[in-house]
Design a protein around this motif. Structure first.
Motif, mmCIF file in Angstrom:
data_model
loop_
_atom_site.group_PDB
_atom_site.id
_atom_site.type_symbol
_atom_site.label_atom_id
_atom_site.label_comp_id
_atom_site.label_asym_id
_atom_site.label_seq_id
_atom_site.Cartn_x
_atom_site.Cartn_y
_atom_site.Cartn_z
ATOM 1 N N ALA A 167 11.816 -6.532 47.894
ATOM 2 C CA ALA A 167 11.132 -5.950 49.051
ATOM 3 C C ALA A 167 11.449 -6.643 50.364
ATOM 4 O O ALA A 167 11.006 -6.182 51.417
ATOM 5 C CB ALA A 167 9.623 -5.965 48.817
ATOM 6 N N THR A 168 12.209 -7.735 50.321
ATOM 7 C CA THR A 168 12.521 -8.442 51.565
ATOM 8 C C THR A 168 14.006 -8.390 51.894
ATOM 9 O O THR A 168 14.469 -9.125 52.774
ATOM 10 C CB THR A 168 12.050 -9.912 51.497
ATOM 11 O OG1 THR A 168 12.624 -10.545 50.340
ATOM 12 C CG2 THR A 168 10.531 -9.984 51.397
ATOM 13 N N ARG B 108 12.824 -4.545 53.692
ATOM 14 C CA ARG B 108 12.008 -4.970 54.842
ATOM 15 C C ARG B 108 11.650 -3.803 55.758
ATOM 16 O O ARG B 108 10.673 -3.878 56.503
ATOM 17 C CB ARG B 108 12.730 -6.074 55.610
ATOM 18 C CG ARG B 108 13.972 -5.627 56.331
ATOM 19 C CD ARG B 108 14.709 -6.790 56.959
ATOM 20 N NE ARG B 108 15.232 -7.708 55.962
ATOM 21 C CZ ARG B 108 15.971 -8.782 56.241
ATOM 22 N NH1 ARG B 108 16.223 -9.082 57.501
ATOM 23 N NH2 ARG B 108 16.430 -9.558 55.285
ATOM 24 N N SER C 226 9.658 -10.889 46.110
ATOM 25 C CA SER C 226 10.617 -11.717 46.823
ATOM 26 C C SER C 226 10.903 -12.937 45.968
ATOM 27 O O SER C 226 10.029 -13.406 45.227
ATOM 28 C CB SER C 226 10.058 -12.154 48.181
ATOM 29 O OG SER C 226 10.937 -13.057 48.829
ATOM 30 N N GLY D 255 8.778 -15.143 51.648
ATOM 31 C CA GLY D 255 8.926 -13.694 51.608
ATOM 32 C C GLY D 255 7.688 -13.012 51.066
ATOM 33 O O GLY D 255 7.243 -11.985 51.595
ATOM 34 N N GLY E 152 5.046 -13.061 53.679
ATOM 35 C CA GLY E 152 5.331 -12.075 54.716
ATOM 36 C C GLY E 152 4.918 -10.680 54.302
ATOM 37 O O GLY E 152 4.404 -9.898 55.115
ATOM 38 N N LEU E 153 5.132 -10.330 53.045
ATOM 39 C CA LEU E 153 4.705 -9.029 52.545
ATOM 40 C C LEU E 153 3.184 -8.886 52.610
ATOM 41 O O LEU E 153 2.662 -7.826 52.976
ATOM 42 C CB LEU E 153 5.189 -8.847 51.102
ATOM 43 C CG LEU E 153 6.700 -8.669 50.931
ATOM 44 C CD1 LEU E 153 7.094 -8.855 49.474
ATOM 45 C CD2 LEU E 153 7.133 -7.302 51.429
ATOM 46 N N GLN F 119 1.943 -7.981 55.965
ATOM 47 C CA GLN F 119 2.158 -6.581 56.312
ATOM 48 C C GLN F 119 1.110 -5.659 55.707
ATOM 49 O O GLN F 119 0.993 -4.502 56.109
ATOM 50 C CB GLN F 119 3.546 -6.135 55.829
ATOM 51 C CG GLN F 119 4.711 -6.791 56.543
ATOM 52 C CD GLN F 119 6.043 -6.298 56.004
ATOM 53 O OE1 GLN F 119 6.400 -5.132 56.161
ATOM 54 N NE2 GLN F 119 6.770 -7.170 55.337
ATOM 55 N N GLY G 215 19.885 -6.720 59.724
ATOM 56 C CA GLY G 215 19.882 -7.361 58.420
ATOM 57 C C GLY G 215 21.098 -7.085 57.560
ATOM 58 O O GLY G 215 21.140 -7.518 56.400
#
Length: 283
Positions: free
Chosen positions: A8-9, A14, A31, A36, A39-40, A43, A170
């Motif tokens: 997912a990263t 992303r 991740s 990572g 970070g998810l 979100q 990315g």
């Protein structure tokens, strides 16, 4: 809908996770790094740190998420090691498919590629066989793709997205990216090799749409397969670097891919119809 995003990263993941959340889905994303996963969570997803090669941990993550759909976005391209990427297609996919089946998941969407077809003179449609007789080192990549797609087909509802070459945030094709760096260092030669591109945002949008697409294999590429002689000068101009060297010739498999099936059967239309519009957003 409960959606499990493996990888997912990454470049697609992303962008994919926010789209899924915006559509109201409950998302669990994986991740390999703790940062990572955090970070998810920021979100609004459930972030899980897990390595796809850890079979037991991946099975537990899928079981705990109890997803209705699994989105396979696993890659290993950070170090540009194609052997590692082939391995994750073989072994990571094996682990993910087994985890999905054990958890009762009936739908799987996977990230594949559109440059694994047999050699030819025109862009390849989905009925062209994979290039299983390819010589080394290409055989490793094609073998990984074949394993990925074969294992995905074990899930009753499966959608294989054969993406074009990614460009945009990315990816390798951006200012400062791996290929962008080759241009900036005058290390790229434009040949007759044909590439089918897809903006990474269009790749993410296609994955969201594929939650509801019929089982099948689809080329997700833009509308203009092009030789490097055509696209490389435009890319160089966007980067603000000198024009690349030019040489004749291409390998037979460097033929690009055709998106007619995705357009006609699915009604798929890329936000960036060609690399010409998409490259303009990179500067």
């Amino acid at each position: 809908m409960r959606v499990f995003v493996a990888g997912a990263t990454g470049a697609v993941g992303r962008l994919l996770v926010p789209l899924l959340l915006a559509d109201g889905h409950e998302v669990t994303g994986t991740s390999r790094a703790e940062a990572g996963a955090r970070g998810l969570a920021r979100q609004g997803a459930i972030g899980v740190r897990v390595d796809a090669h850890d079979r037991a941990a991946l099975a537990a993550a899928v079981r705990d998420a109890a997803p209705e759909v699994v989105l396979h976005q696993l890659t290993a391209l950070a170090e540009a090691n194609l052997s590692d990427n082939a391995r994750i297609r073989r072994e990571g996919t094996r682990n993910l498919v087994d985890a999905a089946k054990a958890a009762g998941v009936r739908r799987l969407v996977v990230q594949s590629i559109s440059w694994a077809y047999e050699p030819g003179d025109v862009p390849a449609s989905e009925d062209v066989p994979l290039d299983l007789s390819a010589d080394a080192p290409r055989d490793e990549t094609v073998g990984g793709v074949h394993a990925l797609e074969t294992r995905a087909a074990e899930v009753s509802e499966h959608v294989v997205l054969r993406y074009g070459t990614f460009y945009g945030p990315g990816t390798w094709y951006r200012p400062g990216g791996r290929v962008g760096g080759q241009f900036e260092g005058s290390g790229f030669t434009a040949t007759d090799a044909v590439t089918s591109f897809v903006h990474v945002e269009d790749a993410a949008l296609a994955a969201v749409a594929a939650l509801h697409w019929p089982t099948g294999t689809y080329n997700i590429v833009d509308d203009e397969p092009a030789p490097a002689r055509a696209w490389a000068p435009v890319f160089a101009q966007v980067l603000g670097v000198p024009q690349p060297a030019v040489a004749e010739g291409r390998a037979g498999w460097q033929r690009g891919a055709d998106n007619t099936l995705s357009r006609m059967k699915l009604g798929w239309q890329p936000k960036y119809p060609t690399w010409r519009e998409g490259f303009a957003t990179l500067s």
